[in-house]
Design a protein around this motif. Structure first.
Motif, PDB file in Angstrom:
ATOM      1  N   ALA A  41       5.586  -2.123  -3.970  1.00  0.00           N
ATOM      2  CA  ALA A  41       6.443  -0.959  -4.186  1.00  0.00           C
ATOM      3  C   ALA A  41       7.616  -0.963  -3.212  1.00  0.00           C
ATOM      4  CB  ALA A  41       5.627   0.322  -4.052  1.00  0.00           C
ATOM      5  N   LEU A  48      10.080   5.055  -9.084  1.00  0.00           N
ATOM      6  CA  LEU A  48       8.896   4.990  -8.228  1.00  0.00           C
ATOM      7  C   LEU A  48       8.912   6.100  -7.165  1.00  0.00           C
ATOM      8  CD1 LEU A  48       8.441   1.147  -7.609  1.00  0.00           C
ATOM      9  CD2 LEU A  48       7.301   2.604  -9.262  1.00  0.00           C
ATOM     10  N   PRO A  87       1.377  -0.863  -2.067  1.00  0.00           N
ATOM     11  CA  PRO A  87       2.484  -0.387  -1.239  1.00  0.00           C
ATOM     12  C   PRO A  87       3.479  -1.485  -0.879  1.00  0.00           C
ATOM     13  CG  PRO A  87       0.391   0.467  -0.419  1.00  0.00           C
ATOM     14  CD  PRO A  87       0.064  -0.572  -1.462  1.00  0.00           C
ATOM     15  N   THR A 131       1.193   1.413 -13.903  1.00  0.00           N
ATOM     16  CA  THR A 131       0.180   1.554 -12.856  1.00  0.00           C
ATOM     17  C   THR A 131       0.189   2.957 -12.268  1.00  0.00           C
ATOM     18  OG1 THR A 131       0.482  -0.779 -12.306  1.00  0.00           O
ATOM     19  CG2 THR A 131      -0.680   0.565 -10.697  1.00  0.00           C
ATOM     20  N   ALA A 132      -0.976   3.550 -12.170  1.00  0.00           N
ATOM     21  CA  ALA A 132      -1.112   4.890 -11.600  1.00  0.00           C
ATOM     22  C   ALA A 132      -0.588   4.916 -10.171  1.00  0.00           C
ATOM     23  CB  ALA A 132      -2.575   5.324 -11.627  1.00  0.00           C
ATOM     24  N   VAL A 133      -0.029   6.054  -9.770  1.00  0.00           N
ATOM     25  CA  VAL A 133       0.603   6.153  -8.450  1.00  0.00           C
ATOM     26  C   VAL A 133      -0.368   5.770  -7.339  1.00  0.00           C
ATOM     27  CG1 VAL A 133       1.663   7.749  -6.798  1.00  0.00           C
ATOM     28  CG2 VAL A 133       2.230   7.912  -9.228  1.00  0.00           C
ATOM     29  N   ASP A 134      -1.618   6.227  -7.430  1.00  0.00           N
ATOM     30  CA  ASP A 134      -2.574   5.966  -6.354  1.00  0.00           C
ATOM     31  C   ASP A 134      -3.134   4.551  -6.377  1.00  0.00           C
ATOM     32  OD1 ASP A 134      -3.960   6.448  -8.718  1.00  0.00           O
ATOM     33  OD2 ASP A 134      -5.723   7.242  -7.669  1.00  0.00           O
ATOM     34  N   LYS A 135      -2.782   3.774  -7.408  1.00  0.00           N
ATOM     35  CA  LYS A 135      -3.249   2.399  -7.512  1.00  0.00           C
ATOM     36  C   LYS A 135      -2.149   1.374  -7.205  1.00  0.00           C
ATOM     37  CE  LYS A 135      -7.459   3.382  -8.869  1.00  0.00           C
ATOM     38  NZ  LYS A 135      -8.631   3.070  -8.019  1.00  0.00           N
ATOM     39  N   ARG A 136      -0.958   1.835  -6.908  1.00  0.00           N
ATOM     40  CA  ARG A 136       0.158   0.912  -6.687  1.00  0.00           C
ATOM     41  C   ARG A 136       0.040   0.219  -5.334  1.00  0.00           C
ATOM     42  NH1 ARG A 136       4.804   5.073  -8.987  1.00  0.00           N
ATOM     43  NH2 ARG A 136       4.076   4.992 -11.158  1.00  0.00           N
ATOM     44  N   VAL A 186       6.727   1.835 -16.215  1.00  0.00           N
ATOM     45  CA  VAL A 186       5.720   1.579 -15.177  1.00  0.00           C
ATOM     46  C   VAL A 186       4.370   2.132 -15.627  1.00  0.00           C
ATOM     47  CG1 VAL A 186       5.053   1.958 -12.775  1.00  0.00           C
ATOM     48  CG2 VAL A 186       7.467   1.609 -13.364  1.00  0.00           C
ATOM     49  N   CYS A 227       1.639  -3.252  -9.436  1.00  0.00           N
ATOM     50  CA  CYS A 227       2.663  -2.384 -10.027  1.00  0.00           C
ATOM     51  C   CYS A 227       3.130  -3.050 -11.322  1.00  0.00           C
ATOM     52  CB  CYS A 227       3.832  -2.153  -9.086  1.00  0.00           C
ATOM     53  SG  CYS A 227       4.931  -0.819  -9.640  1.00  0.00           S
ATOM     54  N   ASP A 232      12.203  -1.275  -3.947  1.00  0.00           N
ATOM     55  CA  ASP A 232      12.975  -0.082  -3.591  1.00  0.00           C
ATOM     56  C   ASP A 232      14.322  -0.026  -4.279  1.00  0.00           C
ATOM     57  OD1 ASP A 232      13.911  -2.255  -2.064  1.00  0.00           O
ATOM     58  OD2 ASP A 232      14.522  -0.973  -0.403  1.00  0.00           O
TER      59      ASP A 232
END
Length: 288
Positions: A277, A288, A274, A267-272, A265, A122, A281
């Motif tokens: 991330a 995010l 978890p 980084t692509a959502v599908d590459k973050r 940010v 991220c 929070d």
């Protein structure tokens, strides 16, 4: 939004007097343990949170202060404005021990600290071109002047690693660079506050002339401690005046400090990652 003032106290400042309903609150952070529990309460009807940067009893060196956990903990408590108070050396004759400087720029020479909440999985890039909040800095300057403190508006803070003080050669070099004060703790603190979208102001309390001054060839710790005690009283006087200046209702920051992550940010959502991330929070949940 309601204003909640966070104060990070440096050397010589380990509590804040006069808080109504004062209690020390432990805060869990995924970034580790903060320097200490956080003293919460109300001052002038405004919510306050005080964190001793080095811990009560001064247990953390500048290099071991858990900067990420500290900022994350303040964010989790709902802090909207951070006032950093720290002891500094002076590179200028007219910035004398006992004076306070409202810092507006930094040169970061630290090297042994984690400097970002973001990383592999991220990635984010925030601007620290203007690392302090002018609105909050102006309030600190006004509070200081009202408290009878000799205040200086604007200054470049050289952040060194420490814990040793500068050699004379280093001190003279930093003067040539145009630096105004030197300290060990505002970096990466200011960078992390920007990533957390919290307005940040830095109040440098001058204790000495570092080691460049011909009449003060070395930093004498005994002299520093004596000045620290007087500066601590002044800093408390400054802080007690901030609630009335900042007020209870918190409008969006006119300088965008509270929106620093808007386009940061990468980084692509599908590459973050978890796991990362989840740790972000409180810091970056808004984006995010």
């Amino acid at each position: 939004m309601q204003t909640k003032i966070g104060v990070i106290g440096g050397s010589g400042i380990y509590d804040i007097d006069g808080l109504e309903g004062a209690k020390w609150v432990p805060v869990d952070s995924p970034w580790g343990d903060p320097s200490d529990a956080i003293l919460t309460g109300k001052l002038g009807g405004i919510d306050m949170a005080f964190l001793p940067r080095h811990g009560r009893g001064h247990v953390h060196s500048p290099s071991t202060v858990p900067y990420r956990a500290n900022i994350d903990a303040l964010k989790r408590l709902g802090v909207t404005d951070i006032i950093s108070v720290s002891a500094c050396g002076s590179f200028r004759e007219d910035l004398a021990p006992g004076d306070f400087v409202i810092v507006d720029q930094f040169i970061d020479r630290t090297f042994a600290r984690e400097k970002s909440f973001f990383g592999t999985g991220c990635v984010a890039h925030v601007s620290v071109a203007h690392p302090t909040c002018p609105r909050l800095s102006d309030a600190c300057e006004t509070a200081g002047r009202d408290a009878g403190i000799k205040m200086h508006s604007g200054g470049i803070y050289l952040a060194m690693e420490g814990p040793q003080f500068s050699s004379q050669a280093e001190s003279l070099l930093y003067r040539q660079w145009g630096c105004d004060v030197i300290g060990m703790t505002n970096m990466p603190e200011a960078k992390l506050a920007r990533e957390a979208e919290i307005c940040y102001a830095s109040v440098a309390m001058i204790t000495d002339y570092d080691s460049w001054h011909p009449d003060h060839g070395a930093v004498e710790v005994s002299d520093v401690i004596k000045t620290l005690q007087g500066n601590g009283t002044k800093a408390r006087d400054l802080v007690t005046r901030l609630p009335a200046l900042l007020g209870g209702e918190r409008s969006p920051c006119p300088h965008g400090c509270d929106r620093a992550l808007e386009y940061a940010v990468m980084t692509a959502v599908d590459k973050r990652d978890p796991a990362l991330a989840a740790k972000l929070d409180a810091i970056a949940g808004r984006v995010l």
